[in-house]
Design a protein around this motif. Structure first.
Motif, PDB file in Angstrom:
ATOM      1  N   LEU A   1       0.089   7.873 -15.672  1.00  9.15           N
ATOM      2  CA  LEU A   1       0.346   6.680 -15.102  1.00  9.15           C
ATOM      3  C   LEU A   1       0.112   5.629 -14.638  1.00  9.15           C
ATOM      4  CD1 LEU A   1       2.553   6.513 -12.369  1.00  9.15           C
ATOM      5  CD2 LEU A   1       0.647   7.181 -11.094  1.00  9.15           C
ATOM      6  N   ASP A   2       0.578   4.736 -15.666  1.00  5.30           N
ATOM      7  CA  ASP A   2       0.260   3.581 -15.600  1.00  5.30           C
ATOM      8  C   ASP A   2      -0.352   2.947 -14.035  1.00  5.30           C
ATOM      9  OD1 ASP A   2       0.964   3.524 -18.254  1.00  5.30           O
ATOM     10  OD2 ASP A   2       2.474   3.039 -18.089  1.00  5.30           O
ATOM     11  N   ALA A   3      -1.448   2.187 -14.611  1.00  7.48           N
ATOM     12  CA  ALA A   3      -1.565   1.785 -13.451  1.00  7.48           C
ATOM     13  C   ALA A   3      -0.582   0.317 -12.244  1.00  7.48           C
ATOM     14  CB  ALA A   3      -3.162   0.296 -13.210  1.00  7.48           C
ATOM     15  N   GLU A   4      -0.590   0.021 -13.157  1.00 11.20           N
ATOM     16  CA  GLU A   4       0.624  -0.953 -12.794  1.00 11.20           C
ATOM     17  C   GLU A   4       2.017  -0.286 -11.946  1.00 11.20           C
ATOM     18  OE1 GLU A   4       4.568  -4.747 -14.204  1.00 11.20           O
ATOM     19  OE2 GLU A   4       3.418  -3.192 -15.919  1.00 11.20           O
ATOM     20  N   ARG A   5       2.087   1.213 -13.200  1.00  9.47           N
ATOM     21  CA  ARG A   5       3.463   2.095 -12.022  1.00  9.47           C
ATOM     22  C   ARG A   5       2.582   1.963 -10.434  1.00  9.47           C
ATOM     23  NH1 ARG A   5       6.497   6.258 -13.957  1.00  9.47           N
ATOM     24  NH2 ARG A   5       6.596   6.883 -11.712  1.00  9.47           N
ATOM     25  N   ALA A   6       1.341   2.979 -10.599  1.00  5.48           N
ATOM     26  CA  ALA A   6       0.568   3.525  -9.526  1.00  5.48           C
ATOM     27  C   ALA A   6       0.357   2.631  -8.544  1.00  5.48           C
ATOM     28  CB  ALA A   6      -0.519   4.395 -10.225  1.00  5.48           C
ATOM     29  N   ILE A   7       0.044   1.588  -8.876  1.00 10.00           N
ATOM     30  CA  ILE A   7      -0.245   0.254  -8.034  1.00 10.00           C
ATOM     31  C   ILE A   7       0.982   0.504  -7.222  1.00 10.00           C
ATOM     32  CG2 ILE A   7      -0.765  -2.101  -6.824  1.00 10.00           C
ATOM     33  CD1 ILE A   7      -3.291  -1.382 -10.172  1.00 10.00           C
ATOM     34  N   GLN A   8       2.201  -0.041  -7.918  1.00 11.62           N
ATOM     35  CA  GLN A   8       3.063  -0.620  -6.981  1.00 11.62           C
ATOM     36  C   GLN A   8       3.953   0.123  -6.270  1.00 11.62           C
ATOM     37  OE1 GLN A   8       6.053  -0.985 -10.129  1.00 11.62           O
ATOM     38  NE2 GLN A   8       5.488  -3.585 -11.076  1.00 11.62           N
ATOM     39  N   LEU A   9       4.330   1.816  -6.767  1.00 17.15           N
ATOM     40  CA  LEU A   9       4.223   3.228  -6.447  1.00 17.15           C
ATOM     41  C   LEU A   9       3.184   2.619  -4.728  1.00 17.15           C
ATOM     42  CD1 LEU A   9       4.659   5.694  -8.804  1.00 17.15           C
ATOM     43  CD2 LEU A   9       6.087   5.082  -6.975  1.00 17.15           C
ATOM     44  N   LEU A  10       2.491   2.450  -4.494  1.00 17.47           N
ATOM     45  CA  LEU A  10       1.498   3.142  -3.199  1.00 17.47           C
ATOM     46  C   LEU A  10       1.584   1.951  -2.518  1.00 17.47           C
ATOM     47  CD1 LEU A  10      -2.317   3.675  -5.333  1.00 17.47           C
ATOM     48  CD2 LEU A  10      -0.990   5.297  -3.732  1.00 17.47           C
ATOM     49  N   GLN A  11       1.583   0.354  -3.186  1.00 15.74           N
ATOM     50  CA  GLN A  11       1.863  -0.781  -2.370  1.00 15.74           C
ATOM     51  C   GLN A  11       2.997  -0.249  -1.443  1.00 15.74           C
ATOM     52  OE1 GLN A  11       1.790  -3.468  -5.141  1.00 15.74           O
ATOM     53  NE2 GLN A  11      -0.324  -4.208  -4.691  1.00 15.74           N
ATOM     54  N   HIS A  12       4.067   0.265  -2.552  1.00 19.06           N
ATOM     55  CA  HIS A  12       5.371   0.254  -1.152  1.00 19.06           C
ATOM     56  C   HIS A  12       5.089   1.346  -0.491  1.00 19.06           C
ATOM     57  CE1 HIS A  12      10.012   1.733  -0.536  1.00 19.06           C
ATOM     58  NE2 HIS A  12       9.185   2.987  -0.913  1.00 19.06           N
ATOM     59  N   TYR A  13       4.621   2.630  -0.421  1.00 19.63           N
ATOM     60  CA  TYR A  13       4.213   3.414   0.302  1.00 19.63           C
ATOM     61  C   TYR A  13       3.660   3.235   1.825  1.00 19.63           C
ATOM     62  CZ  TYR A  13       5.336   7.688  -2.540  1.00 19.63           C
ATOM     63  OH  TYR A  13       6.235   8.565  -2.826  1.00 19.63           O
ATOM     64  N   ARG A  14       2.427   2.066   1.263  1.00 21.49           N
ATOM     65  CA  ARG A  14       1.809   1.747   2.377  1.00 21.49           C
ATOM     66  C   ARG A  14       1.881   0.951   3.245  1.00 21.49           C
ATOM     67  NH1 ARG A  14      -3.860   0.033  -0.034  1.00 21.49           N
ATOM     68  NH2 ARG A  14      -4.181   2.312  -1.323  1.00 21.49           N
ATOM     69  N   THR A  15       4.109   0.477   2.892  1.00 22.31           N
ATOM     70  CA  THR A  15       4.345  -0.894   3.498  1.00 22.31           C
ATOM     71  C   THR A  15       6.053  -0.196   3.809  1.00 22.31           C
ATOM     72  OG1 THR A  15       5.472  -2.010   1.448  1.00 22.31           O
ATOM     73  CG2 THR A  15       3.544  -2.359   2.874  1.00 22.31           C
ATOM     74  N   SER A  16       6.169   1.004   3.505  1.00 25.29           N
ATOM     75  CA  SER A  16       7.745   1.410   4.109  1.00 25.29           C
ATOM     76  C   SER A  16       7.366   2.856   5.259  1.00 25.29           C
ATOM     77  CB  SER A  16       8.392   2.294   2.944  1.00 25.29           C
ATOM     78  OG  SER A  16       7.448   3.484   1.930  1.00 25.29           O
ATOM     79  N   ASP A  17       8.614   3.263   5.923  1.00 20.70           N
ATOM     80  CA  ASP A  17       8.707   4.546   6.442  1.00 20.70           C
ATOM     81  C   ASP A  17       8.243   5.733   5.580  1.00 20.70           C
ATOM     82  OD1 ASP A  17      10.669   4.845   4.460  1.00 20.70           O
ATOM     83  OD2 ASP A  17      11.876   4.605   6.036  1.00 20.70           O
ATOM     84  N   ARG A  18       7.730   5.936   4.485  1.00 24.08           N
ATOM     85  CA  ARG A  18       6.840   6.672   3.911  1.00 24.08           C
ATOM     86  C   ARG A  18       5.352   6.737   3.946  1.00 24.08           C
ATOM     87  NH1 ARG A  18      11.157   5.586  -0.302  1.00 24.08           N
ATOM     88  NH2 ARG A  18      12.548   6.934  -0.486  1.00 24.08           N
ATOM     89  N   TYR A  19       5.435   6.048   4.946  1.00 25.62           N
ATOM     90  CA  TYR A  19       3.183   5.886   4.507  1.00 25.62           C
ATOM     91  C   TYR A  19       2.773   6.938   5.547  1.00 25.62           C
ATOM     92  CZ  TYR A  19      -0.770   4.172   6.441  1.00 25.62           C
ATOM     93  OH  TYR A  19      -1.683   3.772   6.849  1.00 25.62           O
TER      94      TYR A  19
END
Length: 340
Positions: A120-138
């Motif tokens: 899992l590339d760092a860029e993808r991981a960070i994008q995923l985590l940033q999304h989770y942290r700001t979405s209703d999936r938090y």
């Protein structure tokens, strides 16, 4: 009384695995069982009735048969290495002649194939985590599983074994403990026990998960697993499926493969691993360890944090490209070489 030389390959195989139970984790035993089962079934097809019939020629024939099935060189290496250990055990109990284990050929693996590049590339991981942290999936199980795996670099077995008591929100830490008597061993047993500090954002996400989404259940031993299901502590395959789903690219962007999420078969629990862009827990661990090193975390700190030797980290997990190594690790030191 039956002599060791009279054991069938299957009887010897079962006896060997039973003898290794006290020194191997359940996961490793499953791996050994799968590898040796291939050999046992091959012997039965060849009508080899007792281990006393085994010799160098038969072992070579088995290797040739596996090679002819186009298995990966690394897979064949592991299978023959496990077979060699099995034959060495048969030597020890005098079921086969001395020196037979040395006749098992364990093929070398080309250096460029010694470790898998998938991560899992760092860029993808960070994008995923940033999304989770700001979405209703938090705070969902998928979000928090990825947070913990990425921040700690831990193996799936270690994450599965975490209890509520192992999370300290105040200290912002997770404790990995070897508890084989209640079905959650660590790969390196007591040597793998450690307390790992986590980022404040990770601790906050875990706290939210516990408060809002964690199933309030106990496992079969009365323990409260951190990651839980309605049935208690999830089995390894369930957590693996959660990780595949946590890393779907369509979580935060349009599907790169042209599928529609509502109708995509990959979103099914049983098919999540088939998405070309989803990642297994091992791929997340590989990416996490590389990310740790690229962020400048010293090798010895990474070693203690992820419970892996420096040699293993360098050989199998640290996947930075040559240019990444130069830019992120070596270039900051160039000023030390300036003499003007």
């Amino acid at each position: 009384m039956k002599r060791p030389t009279d054991l069938s390959p299957r009887e010897a195989f079962e006896r060997y695995l039973n003898a290794r139970k006290t020194e191997l984790t359940d996961e490793t035993l499953v791996t050994y069982r799968y590898r040796l089962k291939l050999f046992v079934e091959w012997c039965e097809r060849q009508e080899i009735e007792t281990v006393d019939e085994l010799d160098g020629w038969i072992l070579d024939q088995f290797e040739s048969a596996r090679s002819g099935q186009n298995v990966a060189s690394y897979t064949l290496h592991n299978e023959m290495d496990t077979l060699q250990a099995f034959i060495a055990y048969l030597e020890r109990i005098e079921a086969v002649g001395d020196g037979l284990a040395e006749k098992v050929h364990v093929p070398d693996v080309p250096e460029d194939e010694q470790s898998r590049e998938t991560k899992l590339d760092a860029e993808r991981a960070i994008q995923l985590l940033q999304h989770y942290r700001t979405s209703d999936r938090y705070g969902s199980k998928y979000h928090v599983l990825l947070e913990v795996a990425w921040n700690t670099g831990a193996r799936l077995g270690g994450i599965r074994g975490l209890d509520l008591r192992d999370f300290d929100a105040g200290e912002q830490s997770l404790e990995f403990a070897h508890r084989p008597e209640t079905d959650t061993p660590l790969k390196n047993k007591l040597n793998g026990e450690r307390i790992v500090g986590i980022d404040g954002s990770v601790a906050k996400a875990i706290s939210t998960y516990i408060r809002t989404n964690r199933a309030d259940t106990h496992d079969d031993y009365g323990r409260q697993p951190l990651f839980s299901s309605l049935q208690g502590r999830p089995i390894t395959n369930t957590l693996r499926s959660w990780m595949y789903r946590a890393t779907f690219p369509c979580v935060h962007q349009p599907c790169p493969h042209g599928h529609s999420r509502p109708t995509c078969d990959f979103t099914n629990h049983s098919s999540s691993s088939q998405c070309p862009s989803s990642r297994a827990p091992h791929h997340v661990r590989t990416g996490s360890i590389t990310w740790h090193r690229d962020c400048g975390v010293p090798r010895e700190v990474v070693r203690e944090r992820v419970d892996a030797s420096q040699d293993v980290i360098e050989k199998y997990y640290d996947k930075a490209s040559k240019r990444d190594r130069m830019e992120q690790r070596r270039r900051p030191h160039l000023q030390k070489l300036t003499f003007e």
